[in-house]
Design a protein around this motif. Structure first.
Motif, PDB file in Angstrom:
ATOM      1  N   GLU A  80       0.843  -1.209   0.000  1.00 25.49           N
ATOM      2  CA  GLU A  80       0.000   0.000   0.000  1.00 25.49           C
ATOM      3  C   GLU A  80       0.874   1.253   0.000  1.00 25.49           C
ATOM      4  N   ILE A  81       1.937   1.231   0.776  1.00 23.03           N
ATOM      5  CA  ILE A  81       2.830   2.396   0.811  1.00 23.03           C
ATOM      6  C   ILE A  81       3.521   2.565  -0.541  1.00 23.03           C
ATOM      7  N   TYR A  82       3.834   1.434  -1.157  1.00 26.89           N
ATOM      8  CA  TYR A  82       4.421   1.482  -2.509  1.00 26.89           C
ATOM      9  C   TYR A  82       3.477   2.203  -3.476  1.00 26.89           C
ATOM     10  N   LEU A  83       2.200   1.820  -3.411  1.00 26.49           N
ATOM     11  CA  LEU A  83       1.224   2.453  -4.295  1.00 26.49           C
ATOM     12  C   LEU A  83       1.061   3.937  -3.993  1.00 26.49           C
ATOM     13  N   ALA A  84       1.229   4.283  -2.722  1.00 25.85           N
ATOM     14  CA  ALA A  84       0.987   5.656  -2.281  1.00 25.85           C
ATOM     15  C   ALA A  84       2.156   6.586  -2.566  1.00 25.85           C
ATOM     16  N   THR A  85       3.195   6.058  -3.190  1.00 24.14           N
ATOM     17  CA  THR A  85       4.393   6.857  -3.468  1.00 24.14           C
ATOM     18  C   THR A  85       4.640   6.898  -4.971  1.00 24.14           C
ATOM     19  N   GLY A  86       4.846   8.069  -5.507  1.00 21.39           N
ATOM     20  CA  GLY A  86       5.025   8.201  -6.952  1.00 21.39           C
ATOM     21  C   GLY A  86       6.395   7.783  -7.442  1.00 21.39           C
TER      22      GLY A  86
END
Lengths: 169, 442
Positions: A80-86
């Motif tokens: 989820e954090i991966y997705l939340a970071t550009g």
């Protein structure tokens, strides 16, 4: 999703044990480091042709530091954090440094690194690149560490994880 | 010199001759693009699906047959709040005068084509092109985004640190920071962040102790990485996502880690009297947007709000979240106007991604109020837009368009932003079907 992942892991365990097919790239590097048994490593980085998916990269990064697989829950949280970071390379740096600092991480101290730099370089190539360094690579990296007293284990490990080779298998 | 090296170096030299920038008499390497009206644009996709009835028409619950009207968006719109049948916790407005009074309102814009889905609406607003594409999860849009136009067609070119997209939720929204377009793509994309996952949820568990490298460490790491890369013939260039320069990357990491380690130093988009439990996802997103604006002073920032989509089942919650999101936008504008760099040099644009239906569904909330979906009826294609900015740039307290004579479409925001930042003439023809909302400008 969770059930799917459990299914995949279960399938892997079942087929991984029962099937005799040899998969050259699936190497447990710590077996090499700790001489548990003889397994193959890449003989050259040219054998790495496929890019790791983000999930695979996170899982391998985790395993490379903890010597165990990441739990499904933790993988989903990190994903989820991966997705939340550009900027995904920035994410890799952030999450790797977190993994590195956790007490459970199996990493040498800076003093241990400097006590036997040759061995450290060998082990690090096996750990992250799953291959032995060439003589030139070993000479270069060893020199970098030897000639700069401020180089830390985290510096070296981070360099390996950010290298293009780490993204391939 | 080996033949291969010679060819490589000769090729680079030749390329350098052709690529060498023209040095102008002023000493600048490139001529700047067109005249800018302001150096900063903040686009608030005031999303979740808002009916004009509860927004610019200020009908409150009158459309539900209760006969009470009023303005629940006291920061963005001019008008008195409802005085009876109050179904939401009223926060006193943070702005002395409404955003509408400091700029222009287009009360009857239209979203003329394609389904009125959230992702569609966001895509249309951020690419300036209507799309029939529905929920295409985690796939970047077909047409270039405003970020790509901005980064590709500005001269001098801008780094990703100058372009930000912050979304309230995940789902397909992270993929809106760049398109699949062959002439644009991640190279020209924006930085993206979902603050609710970075600063909330499990983010702090994983990122609070993350390292921000000192310059010496960066040099060591980069030297070693470069050595490894030279000895490996493949590039991990298929990695999705924008890639910042090393310096920018460290600056962003520093901001993230600093917030996580010092959360109490953040300015939160809420009244001081309101508890942290009253922060919505929208307000956290706006809080983080301000942190980004305050830290990096980006030239182009797009954020969204989304929580009022509870309107599918809870009309009172919709009103409450609409009121809170309005407070957040007012709070953000107040912050901008009190910043020495951004004040009087920022244009803010607010527009929902789409509206909602004229007829309710069959769900009633605890107050007996009916809920509304958005299924592409005519009402769900009605939008409004606010454009606010310096009095010398943006007309003040004016309105353009009526129900009988609508002005503006959802696809007009991208060319309007390009106009403000002075690069609309650089965009190849045929890519943007919309027009500049020239009515808004002095």
């Amino acid at each position: 999703m969770k059930n799917l992942i459990i299914l995949i892991i279960t399938s892997f365990l079942i087929f991984g044990v029962s099937c005799k097919k040899k998969i050259e790239e699936q190497v447990v590097y710590d077996n090499v480091i700790y001489d548990i048994d003889n397994v193959e490593v890449y003989s050259s980085n040219a054998q790495k042709t496929k890019q790791k998916s983000p999930e695979l990269l996170i899982s391998i990064m985790y395993a490379d530091l903890y010597n165990q697989g990441i739990s499904t829950t933790e993988l989903l949280e990190v994903a989820e954090i991966y997705l939340a970071t550009g900027d995904k390379t920035m994410f890799n740096e952030l999450i790797f440094s977190h993994f590195f600092k956790a007490p459970a991480a199996v990493v040498p101290t800076d003093a241990q690194m400097r006590a036997d730099i040759d061995q450290f370089v060998d082990d690090t190539y096996i750990r992250f690149f799953q291959r032995h360094p060439s003589e030139y690579e070993k000479h270069y990296v060893t020199n970098l560490i030897t000639n700069d007293a401020a180089v830390t284990v985290e510096n070296v490990y981070t360099s390996f994880v950010l290298a293009n080779e780490y993204f391939f298998y | 010199m080996k033949r291969r090296d010679f060819i490589k170096k000769a090729g680079l030299t030749t390329a350098g001759v052709f690529a060498a920038p023209y040095i102008l008499p002023s000493g600048m390497l490139f001529a700047p693009t067109g005249t800018r009206l302001a150096n900063h644009v903040v686009f608030v996709l005031f999303g979740g699906g808002i009916r004009n009835q509860e927004a610019v028409k200020q009908m409150y619950i009158a459309d539900q047959g209760f006969g009470v009207t009023g303005n629940v968006m006291n920061n963005m719109l001019t008008g008195a709040a409802p005085s009876s049948n109050i179904v939401y916790n009223q926060w006193a407005p943070i702005l002395g005068s409404s955003i509408q009074s400091q700029g222009v309102v287009f009360p009857e814009m239209r979203y003329t084509q394609g389904p009125t889905g959230h992702y569609n609406g966001h895509t249309v607003a951020m690419t300036g092109n209507y799309t029939e594409t529905g929920l295409n999860l985690n796939i970047n849009p077909e047409h270039p985004t405003i970020f790509e136009y901005y980064r590709k067609h500005n001269s001098p070119s801008q780094t990703a640190l100058n372009a930000w997209w912050l979304s309230e939720g995940l789902g397909p929204y992270p993929s809106l920071n760049y398109s699949q377009h062959e002439l644009y793509g991640a190279t020209y994309g924006a930085n993206y962040m979902r603050p609710n996952s970075i600063f909330g949820g499990k983010g702090p568990d994983y990122l609070t102790d993350a390292s921000v490298y000192q310059p010496d460490d960066v040099t060591r790491i980069e030297n070693m990485k470069n050595f490894f890369d030279v000895n490996f013939d493949k590039t991990a260039d298929d990695l999705p996502g924008v890639i910042n320069t090393r310096a920018d990357k460290e600056a962003i990491k520093d901001m993230i880690v600093d917030v996580l380690n010092n959360p109490t130093t953040l300015d939160y988009a809420k009244p001081s009297s309101a508890g942290f439990n009253e922060l919505t996802g929208d307000l956290i997103n706006i809080t983080a947007a301000w942190k980004v604006l305050d830290t990096f002073k980006p030239e182009l920032t797009v954020i969204n709000t989304f929580n009022l989509d509870v309107c599918h089942s809870n009309f009172s919650g919709y009103i409450q979240n609409l009121h809170k999101a309005d407070y957040g936008v007012g709070w953000l504008w107040d912050k901008i106007q009190n910043d020495p760099v951004l004040a009087n040099d920022t244009v803010m644009i607010c527009m929902p991604e789409h509206g909602r239906n004229s007829q309710p569904n069959n769900l009633l909330d605890a107050n007996g109020l009916a809920a509304y979906d958005h299924t592409s009826d005519a009402n769900s294609r009605e939008l409004f837009s606010l454009i606010v900015g310096p009095p010398g740039v943006i007309k003040q307290n004016q309105s353009f368009g009526t129900a009988g004579s609508p002005v503006g479409e959802s696809i007009d925001i991208v060319p309007t932003i390009a106009h403000i930042l002075g690069f609309e003439d650089q965009i190849p023809s045929g890519l943007l079907p919309g027009r500049i909302l020239t009515e808004a400008f002095i």
